[in-house]
Design a protein around this motif. Sequence first.
Motif, PDB file in Angstrom:
ATOM      1  N   GLU A 157       0.823  -1.205   0.000  1.00  0.00           N
ATOM      2  CA  GLU A 157       0.000   0.000   0.000  1.00  0.00           C
ATOM      3  C   GLU A 157       0.858   1.257   0.000  1.00  0.00           C
ATOM      4  OE1 GLU A 157      -2.207  -0.712   3.479  1.00  0.00           O
ATOM      5  OE2 GLU A 157      -3.504  -2.187   2.524  1.00  0.00           O
ATOM      6  N   THR A 183      -2.187   7.926   5.542  1.00  0.00           N
ATOM      7  CA  THR A 183      -0.904   7.243   5.714  1.00  0.00           C
ATOM      8  C   THR A 183      -0.225   7.100   4.360  1.00  0.00           C
ATOM      9  OG1 THR A 183      -2.126   5.907   7.295  1.00  0.00           O
ATOM     10  CG2 THR A 183       0.171   5.331   6.951  1.00  0.00           C
ATOM     11  N   LEU A 195      -0.700   4.602  -0.448  1.00  0.00           N
ATOM     12  CA  LEU A 195      -1.486   5.607   0.268  1.00  0.00           C
ATOM     13  C   LEU A 195      -2.734   4.939   0.848  1.00  0.00           C
ATOM     14  CD1 LEU A 195      -1.849   8.857   0.646  1.00  0.00           C
ATOM     15  CD2 LEU A 195      -3.560   8.559  -1.131  1.00  0.00           C
ATOM     16  N   THR A 196      -2.958   5.153   2.127  1.00  0.00           N
ATOM     17  CA  THR A 196      -4.215   4.692   2.730  1.00  0.00           C
ATOM     18  C   THR A 196      -4.885   5.885   3.387  1.00  0.00           C
ATOM     19  OG1 THR A 196      -2.594   3.398   3.949  1.00  0.00           O
ATOM     20  CG2 THR A 196      -4.729   2.368   3.563  1.00  0.00           C
ATOM     21  N   VAL A 197      -6.116   6.090   3.033  1.00  0.00           N
ATOM     22  CA  VAL A 197      -6.881   7.184   3.643  1.00  0.00           C
ATOM     23  C   VAL A 197      -8.084   6.570   4.324  1.00  0.00           C
ATOM     24  CG1 VAL A 197      -8.137   9.312   3.201  1.00  0.00           C
ATOM     25  CG2 VAL A 197      -6.146   8.748   1.823  1.00  0.00           C
ATOM     26  N   LYS A 198      -8.261   6.918   5.594  1.00  0.00           N
ATOM     27  CA  LYS A 198      -9.394   6.353   6.341  1.00  0.00           C
ATOM     28  C   LYS A 198     -10.274   7.454   6.875  1.00  0.00           C
ATOM     29  CE  LYS A 198      -7.679   1.855   7.736  1.00  0.00           C
ATOM     30  NZ  LYS A 198      -6.303   1.670   8.234  1.00  0.00           N
ATOM     31  N   THR A 205      -7.546   3.258  -0.854  1.00  0.00           N
ATOM     32  CA  THR A 205      -6.251   2.592  -0.703  1.00  0.00           C
ATOM     33  C   THR A 205      -5.622   2.495  -2.077  1.00  0.00           C
ATOM     34  OG1 THR A 205      -7.125   1.308   1.119  1.00  0.00           O
ATOM     35  CG2 THR A 205      -5.070   0.548   0.156  1.00  0.00           C
ATOM     36  N   GLU A 227      -2.421   1.162  -4.237  1.00  0.00           N
ATOM     37  CA  GLU A 227      -1.250   0.284  -4.202  1.00  0.00           C
ATOM     38  C   GLU A 227      -0.084   0.966  -4.904  1.00  0.00           C
ATOM     39  OE1 GLU A 227      -1.173  -2.956  -2.925  1.00  0.00           O
ATOM     40  OE2 GLU A 227      -3.180  -2.595  -2.129  1.00  0.00           O
ATOM     41  N   ASN A 279       2.340   8.160   9.010  1.00  0.00           N
ATOM     42  CA  ASN A 279       1.157   8.994   9.194  1.00  0.00           C
ATOM     43  C   ASN A 279       1.483  10.446   8.840  1.00  0.00           C
ATOM     44  OD1 ASN A 279      -1.132  10.300   9.980  1.00  0.00           O
ATOM     45  ND2 ASN A 279      -1.151   9.528  12.076  1.00  0.00           N
ATOM     46  N   ASN A 308     -12.634   7.103   1.941  1.00  0.00           N
ATOM     47  CA  ASN A 308     -11.701   5.987   2.130  1.00  0.00           C
ATOM     48  C   ASN A 308     -11.106   5.594   0.793  1.00  0.00           C
ATOM     49  OD1 ASN A 308     -11.970   5.069   5.019  1.00  0.00           O
ATOM     50  ND2 ASN A 308     -14.111   5.119   4.370  1.00  0.00           N
TER      51      ASN A 308
END
Lengths: 252, 369
Positions: free
Chosen positions: A2, A61, A4-7, A25, A27, A66, A23
Amino acid sequence: MEMLTVKNLGISFGGLRAVDSFNITIEKGELYGLIGPNGAGKTTVFNLLTGVYKPDAGIITLDGKNITGLSTIEINKSGIARTFQNIRLFKALSVLDNVKIGLHNEYRYSTLAGVLRLPSYIKKEKQMNEKAMDILKVFDLDKEAHLLSSNLPYGKQRKLEIARALATNPKLLLLDEPAAGMNPSETEELMKTITLIRKKYDVTILLIEHDMKLVAGICEKIFVLNFGMELANGLPGDVLNNPEVIKAYLGE
Amino acid sequence: MTRLKALNKSTRNNIIVLGIILVIYVICRILMAAGAMSNLMQGLLVPLCYYSILAISLNLTVGILGELSLGHAGFMCIGAFMGAFFTKCTENSISNVFIRYGIAMLLGAVCAALFGGLIGVVVLRLRGDYLAIVTLAFGEIVKNIINALYVGIDNKGLHISLQDAAALKLAEGGEVIVNGAKGITGTSRDTTFTVAILMLILVYFIIVNLINSRSGRAIMAIRDNRIAAESVGIDITRFKLLAFTISAAMAGIAGVLYSHNISSLVATPKNFGYNMSIMILVFVVLGGVGNIRGSIVAAVILTLLPEYLRFLADYRMLIYAVVLIVMMIFNWNPACIAWRKNHPIKGVLQSVIKKKEGSASGKEGGKAS
């Protein structure tokens, strides 16, 4: 892996919830498209990701780190670069200087070394020139290197903006409507360039675009935003044929 | 010539400008030695240098950083008084003029930079016209405080007062150095034309080399597009502060040159007031915002002009104003810019040279053209 992960990302302007529980994700190495009708909040998402706005909810992230709430400068140093919907070049400077400004944090020497023209200045400037010319060559702008950036034709200005963003050596590149205002042949060329830089610079890309031909042509995944909320997310074939998406774009 | 072409553009321009300044210096020296230069002109040589320094240093703030500063005379004032104060204090203890003057110069620059930094830290974070407003006030405040400042020295050390000379309570043998509105009197006149030219060259190179370096590009990036500059990782506040501080320091140097060129230093509205700041801004605007060489040319022309128009008596300032307007039109009117593009100085010179060569057989035929 991953990138970029956005939650649960969200932000309000007054009473307007511009982006809500966003949200995504992405890759590593992927080319993601972010689409949606006007005012859906696409550019706001970009501004949140690059620290122009501070989110009031959610976590971003990048490559395991973070980066939520960091400043624009720190986020750029962490590895996100962007272009703008309305072109923002350094107009009074040459094409080459625009790219060299992108190299600002990669090739460093002190102000004193610059003023006194110490060996470190000469060495680093030479490296900067070479690197900048390399990047310009990829974008076929090397012949215009010494022109004023504002004198470039529109399509080339858009390309130069991407070149400048790439010069900061990003892991993730955000392109805000790269094909806006381009004619079909320019768009075609841009698609080729984007494919090329993905290979050459091993960069992950998230782009906003209204030109569906471009989106369907090069994006591997598509995220559809409507009124700040997720409408659809997935492979281009599925998303673009989704009746909800068509309704949001064309109405009933 | 080919070797000159091989160098990079900014180095080449530096060498050319250095050459031009040195040639002018030598011509002035020869004229002075031959007694062909009027007293008026000789008295103007040093002012020309410090006005040029002021113009190029303000151009760094206005043209390169893109912020308006209306208090440049304030920084000059600080440099002038700091330098003169130091010289006056150490006149007897440091006998070597070069060392004493060198330290005075450094001290003047550092003090002006310090004040520039202080203002910058507070104001440069804001966007818009705040800097113009604050520097405008700063210039006036500095001038007025110095007019009310009394500093004396005796064997116990420095005494400072904002009341009057008597309040300093100096011991016997003590000396009042800064005497309120009477300023500093009896400073040694250490500034020579040579020193002034050297400082002009130094300041020119500091600023031009700065502009052509990584920091200079960052400063210009902020001017051209703040948001884009941030997006490529440029620390906005840091580089704004850097440019403004350097600009203030250079004004301080001009101040030291000024204060050591006159025998009694007084802060009046005429030399350190608002009008002076505006005049420096006029040099910058007419020379071309962001054009460092243009600033020098404008400073020289606009300093000489009022002096040479003295024969017009009452009409002097009227003509001066007309010249300003004409210069402005010539610089910025689109039609004039187009005309200049079609008649570049290089081209005109080349055609003159060709004519000369063509008429080389005829006696001095080319000179008329």
